[in-house]
Design a protein around this motif. Sequence first.
Motif, PDB file in Angstrom:
ATOM      1  N   ASP A  85       3.146  -7.219  34.696  1.00 19.11           N
ATOM      2  CA  ASP A  85       1.636  -7.287  33.921  1.00 19.11           C
ATOM      3  C   ASP A  85       0.684  -6.896  34.871  1.00 19.11           C
ATOM      4  N   LEU A  88       0.529  -3.620  36.411  1.00 19.53           N
ATOM      5  CA  LEU A  88       0.149  -2.464  35.459  1.00 19.53           C
ATOM      6  C   LEU A  88      -1.391  -2.706  35.273  1.00 19.53           C
ATOM      7  N   ALA A  89      -1.932  -3.900  35.313  1.00 19.05           N
ATOM      8  CA  ALA A  89      -3.420  -4.286  35.289  1.00 19.05           C
ATOM      9  C   ALA A  89      -4.153  -3.613  36.140  1.00 19.05           C
ATOM     10  N   SER A 111       0.711   0.312  27.307  1.00 19.93           N
ATOM     11  CA  SER A 111       1.275  -1.157  27.638  1.00 19.93           C
ATOM     12  C   SER A 111       0.568  -2.307  27.275  1.00 19.93           C
ATOM     13  N   SER A 115       1.451  -6.293  26.446  1.00 19.95           N
ATOM     14  CA  SER A 115       0.678  -7.228  27.398  1.00 19.95           C
ATOM     15  C   SER A 115      -0.567  -7.564  26.967  1.00 19.95           C
ATOM     16  N   VAL A 118      -2.539  -6.815  30.265  1.00 12.95           N
ATOM     17  CA  VAL A 118      -2.917  -5.462  30.835  1.00 12.95           C
ATOM     18  C   VAL A 118      -3.736  -4.582  29.891  1.00 12.95           C
ATOM     19  N   HIS A 121      -7.491  -5.907  31.136  1.00 16.81           N
ATOM     20  CA  HIS A 121      -7.819  -5.157  32.397  1.00 16.81           C
ATOM     21  C   HIS A 121      -8.185  -3.634  32.043  1.00 16.81           C
TER      22      HIS A 121
END
Length: 178
Positions: A85, A88-89, A111, A115, A118, A121
């Motif tokens: 997470d 990816l963020a 994504s 999450s 994620v 963000h």
Amino acid sequence: MNSSHAVGDLRVSDAERESVIERLQDAYAEGRIDHEEFDLRTHLAMTAKTRGDLSGLTADLAPAPWPGGGKGAPWEVQGAPTGEDRMLAAAAHAVAVPTLFVGPLVLMLLSGKRSEYVRRHAAEAVNFQITLLLLTIVTFGIGGVVYAVAWVLSAVAAVYALAGSGRFRYPWILRLVR
């Protein structure tokens, strides 16, 4: 050991102060408090020693909206973000530099369902890039100079997301995507 202390007498942490300051920033952005009141309440939050000192600062404000329109617990409470997470963020902020809002939007759609960390963000990165794009269009390209600062802010946001320290909010942007 005396355990008869009221909750309001307990000392506050920096995280608790920051949470109140974020709520005050939201209230100021929503027009619920004016600039002078925002400055005063922010100062009081930063110098608060106990929970009782903090509690009155946001008592007259509407409760902070929960992300996702009221479904589930606030995203900060849903547990610590996993390493994936956080990566990816951070990628959502970093990929915005070459792709503008398209990269973060794709990450948010793919994504973000899995999450909330994620998704939040990525949505913040999308809003930031859309604001910069609109600024550039409205100023007939002159606003493009701001993109140099944007790269620095995107890097800071990526590091913040990677650290897993919670919500990062870009200053002075339109929040069109939630």
